[in-house]
Design a protein around this motif. Structure first.
Motif, PDB file in Angstrom:
ATOM      1  N   LEU A 181      19.238 -44.815 -48.637  1.00 17.30           N
ATOM      2  CA  LEU A 181      17.997 -43.977 -49.400  1.00 17.30           C
ATOM      3  C   LEU A 181      16.990 -44.197 -48.513  1.00 17.30           C
ATOM      4  O   LEU A 181      16.315 -43.324 -47.926  1.00 17.30           O
ATOM      5  CB  LEU A 181      17.788 -44.139 -50.679  1.00 17.30           C
ATOM      6  CG  LEU A 181      16.690 -43.376 -51.386  1.00 17.30           C
ATOM      7  CD1 LEU A 181      17.162 -41.856 -51.158  1.00 17.30           C
ATOM      8  CD2 LEU A 181      16.559 -43.864 -52.767  1.00 17.30           C
ATOM      9  N   TYR A 182      16.628 -45.604 -48.010  1.00 14.36           N
ATOM     10  CA  TYR A 182      15.613 -45.905 -47.239  1.00 14.36           C
ATOM     11  C   TYR A 182      15.935 -46.289 -45.965  1.00 14.36           C
ATOM     12  O   TYR A 182      16.968 -47.023 -45.678  1.00 14.36           O
ATOM     13  CB  TYR A 182      14.942 -46.909 -47.948  1.00 14.36           C
ATOM     14  CG  TYR A 182      14.211 -46.771 -49.333  1.00 14.36           C
ATOM     15  CD1 TYR A 182      13.513 -45.577 -49.576  1.00 14.36           C
ATOM     16  CD2 TYR A 182      14.322 -47.646 -50.242  1.00 14.36           C
ATOM     17  CE1 TYR A 182      12.993 -45.350 -50.804  1.00 14.36           C
ATOM     18  CE2 TYR A 182      13.598 -47.369 -51.680  1.00 14.36           C
ATOM     19  CZ  TYR A 182      13.006 -46.268 -51.903  1.00 14.36           C
ATOM     20  OH  TYR A 182      12.441 -46.002 -52.871  1.00 14.36           O
ATOM     21  N   GLN A 183      15.056 -46.006 -44.814  1.00 16.25           N
ATOM     22  CA  GLN A 183      15.290 -46.190 -43.630  1.00 16.25           C
ATOM     23  C   GLN A 183      15.333 -47.686 -43.455  1.00 16.25           C
ATOM     24  O   GLN A 183      14.214 -48.306 -43.641  1.00 16.25           O
ATOM     25  CB  GLN A 183      14.602 -45.537 -42.570  1.00 16.25           C
ATOM     26  CG  GLN A 183      14.899 -45.733 -41.009  1.00 16.25           C
ATOM     27  CD  GLN A 183      14.191 -44.776 -40.152  1.00 16.25           C
ATOM     28  OE1 GLN A 183      13.052 -44.064 -40.554  1.00 16.25           O
ATOM     29  NE2 GLN A 183      14.230 -44.987 -38.894  1.00 16.25           N
ATOM     30  N   VAL A 184      16.206 -48.409 -42.858  1.00 16.74           N
ATOM     31  CA  VAL A 184      16.416 -49.750 -42.410  1.00 16.74           C
ATOM     32  C   VAL A 184      15.890 -49.642 -41.152  1.00 16.74           C
ATOM     33  O   VAL A 184      16.368 -49.198 -40.093  1.00 16.74           O
ATOM     34  CB  VAL A 184      17.669 -50.188 -42.393  1.00 16.74           C
ATOM     35  CG1 VAL A 184      17.868 -51.798 -41.872  1.00 16.74           C
ATOM     36  CG2 VAL A 184      18.094 -50.384 -43.841  1.00 16.74           C
ATOM     37  N   SER A 185      14.640 -50.687 -40.834  1.00 14.86           N
ATOM     38  CA  SER A 185      14.156 -50.624 -39.258  1.00 14.86           C
ATOM     39  C   SER A 185      14.662 -51.671 -38.454  1.00 14.86           C
ATOM     40  O   SER A 185      14.245 -51.987 -37.420  1.00 14.86           O
ATOM     41  CB  SER A 185      12.634 -50.420 -39.398  1.00 14.86           C
ATOM     42  OG  SER A 185      12.024 -51.396 -40.297  1.00 14.86           O
ATOM     43  N   TYR A 186      14.955 -52.694 -39.038  1.00 16.61           N
ATOM     44  CA  TYR A 186      15.171 -54.158 -38.603  1.00 16.61           C
ATOM     45  C   TYR A 186      16.156 -55.008 -39.359  1.00 16.61           C
ATOM     46  O   TYR A 186      16.110 -55.068 -40.674  1.00 16.61           O
ATOM     47  CB  TYR A 186      13.988 -55.106 -38.585  1.00 16.61           C
ATOM     48  CG  TYR A 186      13.929 -56.314 -37.833  1.00 16.61           C
ATOM     49  CD1 TYR A 186      14.058 -56.457 -36.568  1.00 16.61           C
ATOM     50  CD2 TYR A 186      13.994 -57.310 -38.741  1.00 16.61           C
ATOM     51  CE1 TYR A 186      14.471 -57.690 -36.193  1.00 16.61           C
ATOM     52  CE2 TYR A 186      13.989 -58.672 -38.097  1.00 16.61           C
ATOM     53  CZ  TYR A 186      14.202 -58.527 -36.833  1.00 16.61           C
ATOM     54  OH  TYR A 186      14.358 -59.909 -36.282  1.00 16.61           O
TER      55      TYR A 186
END
Length: 170
Positions: A52-57
């Motif tokens: 649901l939330y964008q994983v950036s790292y």
């Protein structure tokens, strides 16, 4: 006349302040975008499986190439940065499974859940970050597979989901 001159200078000051604020916002958003791009370039590659939330790292301790080599009986720290869209995520329950030839085995994670009591979730530049330790059980087969990681909120809604290729070693 004096009042009109003061109004004129006040309007000029307001225009200068507005321009400064606009430029500051642009600079901040550009800086945040550059930082997120930098993080994504340093991240361990992973497959998103419906976050649901964008994983950036993603960082898996001592893993620099895929598949991640994980020794039996080891405890490995996993760190994730994600953009919670300003929702103030403060609780994550982890469901992590080892997947070998379509057979899924539950993994042991600590702390679980990740909440305010453990200091494992924190605000980070452009979102949130959490860490957890995964235990590589000594009964896992010595072979290639994957680690499937899901993080859910208190209502069991899947917020973060990623999969990483692994190889279990002795």
């Amino acid at each position: 006349m004096r009042g009109a001159l003061m109004d004129y200078y006040l309007k000029i000051l307001l225009v200068i302040c507005a321009a400064h604020e606009l430029a500051g916002g642009t600079i901040k958003s550009t800086r945040d975008a550059v930082y997120k791009k930098y993080l994504s370039l340093r991240s361990l590659p992973f497959e998103d499986c419906g976050s649901l939330y964008q994983v950036s790292y993603l960082d898996i301790e001592s893993c620099t190439t895929l598949p991640c080599s994980m020794a039996r009986n080891a405890t490995i720290k996993v760190t994730v940065r994600f953009d919670d869209n300003g929702n103030g995520v403060s609780f994550l329950k982890h469901e992590v499974r080892w997947v070998f030839n379509y057979i899924k085995t539950q993994a042991a994670i600590t702390p679980d859940p990740c909440d305010g009591d453990h200091g494992c979730i924190e605000s980070a530049s452009g979102g949130k970050a959490y860490w957890a330790n995964i235990f590589v059980n000594e009964t896992l087969p010595v072979m290639k597979g994957s680690m499937l990681w899901e993080s859910k909120d208190a209502n069991d809604q899947n917020l973060i989901c990623f999969q990483v290729p692994v190889v279990i070693t002795v």
